[in-house]
Scaffold this motif. Structure first.
Motif, short mmCIF file in Angstrom:
data_model
loop_
_atom_site.label_atom_id
_atom_site.label_comp_id
_atom_site.label_asym_id
_atom_site.label_seq_id
_atom_site.Cartn_x
_atom_site.Cartn_y
_atom_site.Cartn_z
N TYR A 207 1.66 10.37 3.68
CA TYR A 207 2.50 9.22 4.01
C TYR A 207 2.82 9.20 5.51
CZ TYR A 207 6.58 6.07 3.71
OH TYR A 207 7.48 5.04 3.87
N SER B 34 -1.00 3.70 11.39
CA SER B 34 -0.58 2.29 11.40
C SER B 34 0.17 1.96 12.70
CB SER B 34 0.29 1.99 10.19
OG SER B 34 1.59 2.56 10.31
N VAL C 64 -6.72 8.79 5.47
CA VAL C 64 -5.55 9.60 5.79
C VAL C 64 -4.80 9.89 4.49
CG1 VAL C 64 -3.39 9.68 7.08
CG2 VAL C 64 -5.39 8.56 8.07
N SER C 65 -4.46 11.16 4.26
CA SER C 65 -3.99 11.58 2.94
C SER C 65 -2.47 11.61 2.78
CB SER C 65 -4.54 12.97 2.61
OG SER C 65 -4.14 13.91 3.60
N HIS D 191 0.45 3.49 -3.23
CA HIS D 191 -0.35 4.70 -3.02
C HIS D 191 0.51 5.95 -2.91
CE1 HIS D 191 -4.09 6.74 -1.97
NE2 HIS D 191 -3.45 7.35 -0.98
N PHE E 109 -8.25 4.82 8.78
CA PHE E 109 -7.02 4.52 8.04
C PHE E 109 -7.08 4.89 6.55
CE2 PHE E 109 -4.71 1.40 5.41
CZ PHE E 109 -3.42 1.74 5.74
N PRO E 110 -8.10 4.47 5.79
CA PRO E 110 -8.07 4.74 4.34
C PRO E 110 -8.29 6.19 3.97
CG PRO E 110 -10.12 3.68 4.91
CD PRO E 110 -9.29 3.68 6.17
N THR F 274 -0.25 8.38 7.63
CA THR F 274 -0.59 6.96 7.46
C THR F 274 0.28 6.09 8.34
OG1 THR F 274 -1.33 7.32 5.18
CG2 THR F 274 -0.73 5.07 5.79
N TYR G 299 0.83 -1.21 0.00
CA TYR G 299 0.00 0.00 0.00
C TYR G 299 0.87 1.26 0.00
CZ TYR G 299 -3.14 3.65 1.72
OH TYR G 299 -3.84 4.82 1.88
N LEU G 300 1.88 1.28 0.85
CA LEU G 300 2.76 2.45 0.90
C LEU G 300 3.49 2.67 -0.42
CD1 LEU G 300 4.29 1.96 4.49
CD2 LEU G 300 2.54 3.62 3.80
N GLY H 66 -5.46 -0.22 -0.10
CA GLY H 66 -5.72 0.36 1.22
C GLY H 66 -7.17 0.24 1.64
#
Length: 439
Positions: free
Chosen positions: A337, A344, A334-335, A270, A331-332, A340, A266-267, A409
């Motif tokens: 890095y 997490s 959050v805009s 995204h 969680f999904p 996020t 995801y990181l 995500g």
């Protein structure tokens, strides 16, 4: 190797007992490094072997889980009837060899079989480790000892990402030092390098002595052997607690395994982060925050106990499931890095926190010569839900429902939220039955 060996009196809670705990924790850490390093290597393996997310998820989950659950009861019964140290030495040697074989694989099915070998051998660790620790420590010190042991997954998952990042950045140097490995790709070299330390661990485990067996809590208080029929009858009679407890924690395991499995992807997808950076940053977070969570569990359990809750170990897991659910809900959305990673970290903290006391509760409620089977049943379900279902169902939602790899995500949050909700509900139902089993 089956013959139980009595080593004389070993003082409970003594310095040698703590030495054994730290050595077993090292074993658990090595196991999780070998198990989890694949998560950082998803895209390189996909590129080399031309695989889909679902095929990768089968390597992450099904290949490991299927062998793990088949061999779990075998090792569990062996732990209950035989010499636990020898079981560990054999298992560590085998899973280290199979990890190296992962790195030597050139085809998908070679890698699949090697991953299955790692899973089969690692099935020895939890039954043997939990059973040994329960005999080395008193009921009062058991939660703290288990919290040390349960640091292994967090340490291993974090170090797997960090070690993978180091290998990725050091390919040229490693090729110079070890010319025989120069023909391996980055992901192959990573498997080989993380597999080798396990052989040293197997030698160190030969220093562990077999303690006298004992029971605690509401379980039988003498060391006696049980037939498999008696073992199964015990769990059936007490199914009101065990079913809720096992399934509830297994649903929480979907978060524990599913979230870190797909979080690196995801990181990278995204936010465009590179694998080495994700390995260092997210790996360090899993390592540090997970360790803090595991180590803090006994404090929360003692605080709940001081407030009059006789079901504190189970209540701790229930409350943490609710906290995980709240974090996953945002969680999904959050805009950035950095934010996020912050969310997490909270998820990592709360899903790690209850496991040491949850492990202690199972040892307290179960007779000694049934602990190996109890732990193998527990890890059977953990493996089916966490290793088998979690990676694949997240991949399925991404590939076939959302139909967009960039939306991993969303699928990650949806699957893990539903699992955390189910865990909280079932663990709440287990509270009364735990109180009854320990009176």
């Amino acid at each position: 190797m089956n013959a139980p060996v009595r080593s004389g009196a070993i003082r409970q809670d003594g310095s040698y007992a703590w030495y054994v705990v730290f050595l077993l924790t090292f074993a658990y850490t090595v196991a999780f490094i070998d198990r989890q390093v694949l998560n950082l290597l998803v895209d390189p393996i996909k590129k080399d072997m031309l695989l889909s997310d679902v095929q990768i998820s089968l390597l992450q989950g099904f290949a490991f889980m299927a062998a793990y659950v088949v061999f779990g009861p075998i090792f569990g019964r062996w732990v209950d009837t035989g010499h636990r140290r020898n079981v560990l030495v054999l298992g560590v040697t085998l899973w280290s060899a199979f990890t190296v074989f992962c790195g030597l694989s050139e085809e998908y099915w070679h890698l699949f079989v090697a991953r299955a070998g790692v899973g089969a051998a690692e099935a020895c660790l939890a039954p043997a480790g939990w059973s040994l620790i329960a005999d080395y420590f008193s009921r009062q010190r058991l939660p703290r000892a288990m919290s040390i042991f349960m640091l292994g997954p967090s340490l291993g998952a974090g170090l797997a990402l960090i070690a993978g990042g180091l290998v990725i950045n050091s390919v040229a140097t490693l090729a110079e030092w070890f010319p025989a490995l120069s023909g391996l790709s980055v992901w192959q070299l990573t498997f080989v390098m993380v597999g080798v330390p396990g052989f040293v661990l197997a030698l160190l485990l030969l220093t562990v002595r077999e303690p006298e067996r004992s029971s605690m809590g509401g379980a039988a208080q003498k060391d006696e052997h049980f037939t498999m029929r008696e073992v199964l009858a015990f769990f059936w009679t007490n199914r009101a607690f065990y079913l809720r407890y096992f399934i509830g924690l297994s649903l929480l395991a979907i978060v524990i395994y599913g979230f870190p499995t797909w979080m690196p992807a995801y990181l990278m997808r995204h936010f465009g982060a590179d694998p080495a950076s994700v390995g260092f940053r997210y790996g360090a977070q899993v390592l540090v925050i997970g360790a803090i969570g595991i180590y803090s569990g006994p404090w929360l359990e003692r605080w709940l106990t001081s407030r009059g809750y006789k079901d504190a170990p189970v209540r701790c897991a229930m409350l943490c499931s609710v906290a995980v659910l709240g974090c996953l809900a945002i969680f999904p959305f959050v805009s950035s890095y950095e934010l996020t990673l912050g969310v997490s970290a909270l998820i990592n903290l709360f899903y790690a926190l209850p496991w040491a006391v949850a492990a202690s509760a199972l040892q307290i409620t179960t007779p000694n010569r049934m602990r190996g089977i109890a732990v193998s049943i527990f890890y059977f379900l953990i493996s089916v839900f966490g290793l088998g279902i979690a990676p694949s169902i997240i991949a399925f939602v991404t590939d076939h429902v959302l139909k967009d790899p960039a939306q991993v995500g969303i699928s990650l949050a949806a699957v893990c939220s539903a699992s955390a909700l189910g865990a909280a509900w079932l663990l709440r139902g287990a509270l009364t039955h735990y109180r009854e089993s320990t009176e």
